[in-house]
Design a protein around this motif. Structure first.
Motif, PDB file in Angstrom:
ATOM      1  N   MET A   1      11.257  42.063  28.839  1.00  0.00           N
ATOM      2  CA  MET A   1      12.709  42.104  28.685  1.00  0.00           C
ATOM      3  C   MET A   1      13.381  41.455  29.898  1.00  0.00           C
ATOM      4  N   GLN A   2      12.976  40.222  30.206  1.00  0.00           N
ATOM      5  CA  GLN A   2      13.427  39.596  31.447  1.00  0.00           C
ATOM      6  C   GLN A   2      14.900  39.211  31.428  1.00  0.00           C
ATOM      7  N   PHE A   3      15.556  39.237  30.261  1.00  0.00           N
ATOM      8  CA  PHE A   3      16.975  38.902  30.194  1.00  0.00           C
ATOM      9  C   PHE A   3      17.833  40.126  29.871  1.00  0.00           C
ATOM     10  N   GLN A   4      17.317  41.300  30.156  1.00  0.00           N
ATOM     11  CA  GLN A   4      18.053  42.531  29.913  1.00  0.00           C
ATOM     12  C   GLN A   4      19.425  42.472  30.582  1.00  0.00           C
ATOM     13  N   ASN A   5      20.478  42.756  29.792  1.00  0.00           N
ATOM     14  CA  ASN A   5      21.861  42.800  30.254  1.00  0.00           C
ATOM     15  C   ASN A   5      22.444  41.432  30.627  1.00  0.00           C
ATOM     16  N   LYS A   6      21.727  40.361  30.381  1.00  0.00           N
ATOM     17  CA  LYS A   6      22.276  39.019  30.550  1.00  0.00           C
ATOM     18  C   LYS A   6      22.968  38.592  29.258  1.00  0.00           C
ATOM     19  N   THR A   7      24.054  37.857  29.388  1.00  0.00           N
ATOM     20  CA  THR A   7      24.776  37.359  28.212  1.00  0.00           C
ATOM     21  C   THR A   7      24.557  35.864  28.079  1.00  0.00           C
ATOM     22  N   VAL A   8      24.071  35.462  26.910  1.00  0.00           N
ATOM     23  CA  VAL A   8      23.716  34.070  26.637  1.00  0.00           C
ATOM     24  C   VAL A   8      24.648  33.528  25.553  1.00  0.00           C
ATOM     25  N   LEU A   9      25.340  32.452  25.853  1.00  0.00           N
ATOM     26  CA  LEU A   9      26.211  31.764  24.904  1.00  0.00           C
ATOM     27  C   LEU A   9      25.498  30.504  24.434  1.00  0.00           C
ATOM     28  N   ILE A  10      25.399  30.331  23.121  1.00  0.00           N
ATOM     29  CA  ILE A  10      24.619  29.220  22.559  1.00  0.00           C
ATOM     30  C   ILE A  10      25.478  28.450  21.567  1.00  0.00           C
ATOM     31  N   SER A  11      25.743  27.183  21.856  1.00  0.00           N
ATOM     32  CA  SER A  11      26.426  26.343  20.876  1.00  0.00           C
ATOM     33  C   SER A  11      25.415  25.838  19.852  1.00  0.00           C
ATOM     34  N   GLY A  12      25.876  25.591  18.633  1.00  0.00           N
ATOM     35  CA  GLY A  12      24.940  25.231  17.568  1.00  0.00           C
ATOM     36  C   GLY A  12      24.016  26.377  17.244  1.00  0.00           C
ATOM     37  N   GLY A  13      24.510  27.610  17.384  1.00  0.00           N
ATOM     38  CA  GLY A  13      23.649  28.773  17.324  1.00  0.00           C
ATOM     39  C   GLY A  13      23.341  29.317  15.947  1.00  0.00           C
ATOM     40  N   ALA A  14      23.892  28.710  14.897  1.00  0.00           N
ATOM     41  CA  ALA A  14      23.681  29.257  13.554  1.00  0.00           C
ATOM     42  C   ALA A  14      22.459  28.688  12.853  1.00  0.00           C
ATOM     43  N   SER A  15      21.804  27.693  13.457  1.00  0.00           N
ATOM     44  CA  SER A  15      20.651  27.082  12.799  1.00  0.00           C
ATOM     45  C   SER A  15      19.775  26.395  13.834  1.00  0.00           C
ATOM     46  N   GLY A  16      18.606  25.949  13.386  1.00  0.00           N
ATOM     47  CA  GLY A  16      17.730  25.130  14.210  1.00  0.00           C
ATOM     48  C   GLY A  16      17.314  25.780  15.510  1.00  0.00           C
ATOM     49  N   MET A  17      17.196  24.956  16.555  1.00  0.00           N
ATOM     50  CA  MET A  17      16.738  25.470  17.840  1.00  0.00           C
ATOM     51  C   MET A  17      17.764  26.381  18.483  1.00  0.00           C
ATOM     52  N   GLY A  18      19.048  26.187  18.179  1.00  0.00           N
ATOM     53  CA  GLY A  18      20.060  27.089  18.706  1.00  0.00           C
ATOM     54  C   GLY A  18      19.852  28.501  18.208  1.00  0.00           C
ATOM     55  N   LEU A  19      19.605  28.632  16.923  1.00  0.00           N
ATOM     56  CA  LEU A  19      19.344  29.948  16.345  1.00  0.00           C
ATOM     57  C   LEU A  19      18.054  30.537  16.905  1.00  0.00           C
ATOM     58  N   LEU A  20      17.007  29.736  16.992  1.00  0.00           N
ATOM     59  CA  LEU A  20      15.739  30.230  17.531  1.00  0.00           C
ATOM     60  C   LEU A  20      15.917  30.700  18.972  1.00  0.00           C
ATOM     61  N   CYS A  21      16.714  29.960  19.750  1.00  0.00           N
ATOM     62  CA  CYS A  21      17.024  30.413  21.107  1.00  0.00           C
ATOM     63  C   CYS A  21      17.683  31.789  21.068  1.00  0.00           C
ATOM     64  N   GLY A  22      18.667  31.941  20.195  1.00  0.00           N
ATOM     65  CA  GLY A  22      19.363  33.215  20.104  1.00  0.00           C
ATOM     66  C   GLY A  22      18.432  34.360  19.753  1.00  0.00           C
ATOM     67  N   GLN A  23      17.563  34.133  18.795  1.00  0.00           N
ATOM     68  CA  GLN A  23      16.617  35.173  18.393  1.00  0.00           C
ATOM     69  C   GLN A  23      15.670  35.536  19.531  1.00  0.00           C
ATOM     70  N   CYS A  24      15.186  34.518  20.254  1.00  0.00           N
ATOM     71  CA  CYS A  24      14.228  34.776  21.330  1.00  0.00           C
ATOM     72  C   CYS A  24      14.886  35.453  22.524  1.00  0.00           C
ATOM     73  N   PHE A  25      16.072  35.009  22.897  1.00  0.00           N
ATOM     74  CA  PHE A  25      16.776  35.665  23.996  1.00  0.00           C
ATOM     75  C   PHE A  25      17.087  37.117  23.642  1.00  0.00           C
ATOM     76  N   ALA A  26      17.493  37.358  22.400  1.00  0.00           N
ATOM     77  CA  ALA A  26      17.797  38.732  21.981  1.00  0.00           C
ATOM     78  C   ALA A  26      16.558  39.619  22.074  1.00  0.00           C
ATOM     79  N   ARG A  27      15.403  39.084  21.693  1.00  0.00           N
ATOM     80  CA  ARG A  27      14.166  39.875  21.777  1.00  0.00           C
ATOM     81  C   ARG A  27      13.765  40.133  23.227  1.00  0.00           C
ATOM     82  N   GLN A  28      14.293  39.317  24.143  1.00  0.00           N
ATOM     83  CA  GLN A  28      14.027  39.517  25.568  1.00  0.00           C
ATOM     84  C   GLN A  28      15.113  40.371  26.227  1.00  0.00           C
ATOM     85  N   GLY A  29      15.973  40.999  25.410  1.00  0.00           N
ATOM     86  CA  GLY A  29      16.944  41.944  25.932  1.00  0.00           C
ATOM     87  C   GLY A  29      18.324  41.403  26.190  1.00  0.00           C
ATOM     88  N   ALA A  30      18.561  40.123  25.928  1.00  0.00           N
ATOM     89  CA  ALA A  30      19.860  39.521  26.222  1.00  0.00           C
ATOM     90  C   ALA A  30      20.912  39.900  25.186  1.00  0.00           C
TER      91      ALA A  30
END
Length: 248
Positions: A1-30
């Protein structure tokens, strides 16, 4: 959970690599804020992230509109209190997205305007808006997204190539220099072919394949983490050796 309590803003976040980034950061606690022009997809994907226990919000945003970009940053601050990490995933090759395939001299200039606005100005806008918040916080990480095409050039997607080149060099280096006084790191990730679309498989690399999206996202996660605390102002190819290949 290395991103616990960090807030990540992702443009293009509804699909593709943006979405995958969002899913992965969320699983790391962000805390994740997905920004995209597609409101329906945003609602669905944000709900999916919260369903597996992640913390997520969304902002409907056309990256060509600075007011909407600013509003997306304000959403992150109002919901989660910060913008710790920005990932600029919104973008696309103009001829493919707009379905125009004339040669350069015959291309409507509006097509190239779109390519530059989305791929260069969109990242510039998000960097500018996020930097305001990061300067207040005295910390942050900005990850721009370039492309091997920004290094190679492209006779078809001239605006895309031009925009990515500007992001990889001028924008990333300049903002790293500016952001250092506020403890803000700025880097660029420039993929080669990635299997977000089947057509990418035909691009040659030294390794004889295109990247899996997860490989690129894993690299983004590393650069956003404290493990990469001494990295700023640099562009990083993740291209299976395409940049090193012989030309001609």
């Amino acid at each position: 959970m290395q991103f616990q309590n960090k807030t990540v803003l992702i443009s293009g976040g509804a699909s593709g690599m943006g979405l995958l980034c969002g899913q992965c950061f969320a699983r790391q606690g962000a805390n994740v804020v997905l920004a995209d022009i597609n409101e329906q997809a945003l609602k669905e994907k944000t709900a999916e992230i919260t369903a597996f226990g992640g913390k997520a919000a969304f902002a409907v945003c056309d990256v060509r509109d600075y007011a909407q970009v600013t509003a997306a940053c304000e959403t992150a601050v109002s919901v989660f209190g910060a913008v710790d990490i920005l990932i600029n995933c919104a973008g696309g090759a103009e001829t493919r997205v707009l379905n125009h395939h004339e040669e350069f001299k015959d291309m409507p200039i509006s097509v190239y305007d779109w390519g530059i606005d989305v791929n260069l100005k969109g990242q510039f806008y998000f960097d500018h808006a996020a930097m305001k918040q990061m300067a207040k916080q005295k910390q942050g990480v900005i990850i721009n997204i370039g492309s091997i095409t920004g290094e190679e050039g492209c006779s078809a997607n001239v605006a895309y190539s031009t925009a990515k080149s500007g992001v990889m060099n001028g924008l990333t280096k300049s903002l790293a220099r500016y952001g250092a006084q506020y403890n803000v790191r700025v880097v660029c990730v420039s993929p080669g072919p990635v299997l977000t679309r089947p057509g990418m498989a035909s691009m040659k690399t030294l390794q004889g394949r295109a990247a899996q999206p997860q490989e690129v996202v894993d690299f983004i996660l590393y650069l956003a983490s404290d493990k990469a605390a001494f990295i700023t102002g640099t562009n990083h190819f993740i291209d299976g050796g395409r940049y090193a290949m012989e030309r001609g």
